[in-house]
Enzyme design. Structure first.
Site, PDB file in Angstrom:
ATOM      1  N   HIS A  22      41.664  49.429  34.565  1.00  0.00           N
ATOM      2  CA  HIS A  22      42.630  49.229  35.649  1.00  0.00           C
ATOM      3  C   HIS A  22      42.321  47.945  36.425  1.00  0.00           C
ATOM      4  O   HIS A  22      43.234  47.192  36.774  1.00  0.00           O
ATOM      5  CB  HIS A  22      42.599  50.446  36.581  1.00  0.00           C
ATOM      6  CG  HIS A  22      43.515  50.352  37.742  1.00  0.00           C
ATOM      7  ND1 HIS A  22      44.890  50.341  37.623  1.00  0.00           N
ATOM      8  CD2 HIS A  22      43.254  50.285  39.085  1.00  0.00           C
ATOM      9  CE1 HIS A  22      45.432  50.253  38.829  1.00  0.00           C
ATOM     10  NE2 HIS A  22      44.463  50.219  39.725  1.00  0.00           N
TER      11      HIS A  22
ATOM     12  N   ASP B 177      43.464  44.997  34.464  1.00  0.00           N
ATOM     13  CA  ASP B 177      44.925  44.941  34.522  1.00  0.00           C
ATOM     14  C   ASP B 177      45.379  44.314  35.838  1.00  0.00           C
ATOM     15  O   ASP B 177      46.268  43.463  35.865  1.00  0.00           O
ATOM     16  CB  ASP B 177      45.493  46.350  34.361  1.00  0.00           C
ATOM     17  CG  ASP B 177      47.007  46.370  34.305  1.00  0.00           C
ATOM     18  OD1 ASP B 177      47.582  45.557  33.561  1.00  0.00           O
ATOM     19  OD2 ASP B 177      47.605  47.217  34.997  1.00  0.00           O
TER      20      ASP B 177
END
Length: 107
Positions: free
Chosen positions: A77, A80
């Site tokens: 995450h 990202d």
């Protein structure tokens, strides 16, 4: 997860989010003709990206030294977040340039 890795991951998420927010604010400023404000927000976005890059470098250094990190959803995450922030910052710079050109052309 080691505390140092968690700190680096959270640095990516926080600074990536802040970079994206500043880039969005740059577009909003340019939209109203505030090009000095837009340039300041783009610079601020770049500073957040530098901080995120420092967090990422910390993680890569640990990996290179043989301290392998367990890949978690939080780690993915964070990557990202930073990649989206970089892309958004690049596009925001282009949008600000377009608004500047339109203003210069009197449109």
């Amino acid at each position: 997860m080691e505390e140092q890795n968690l700190e680096a991951i959270m640095g990516l998420i926080m600074n990536g989010g802040n970079a994206k927010s500043s880039a969005f604010e740059a577009i909003q400023a340019a939209k109203t003709g505030d090009f000095d404000g837009a340039d300041a927000k783009l610079k601020e976005s770049d500073q957040f990206l530098t901080e995120a890059h420092n967090s990422q470098t910390s993680m890569l250094t640990q990996e290179a030294q043989g301290n392998h990190m367990t890949v978690t959803l939080l780690a993915v995450h964070s990557q990202d977040h930073i990649m989206n922030a970089i892309t958004f910052r690049d596009l925001a710079g282009e949008v600000v340039d377009i608004y500047k050109k339109l203003a210069a052309d009197g449109k």
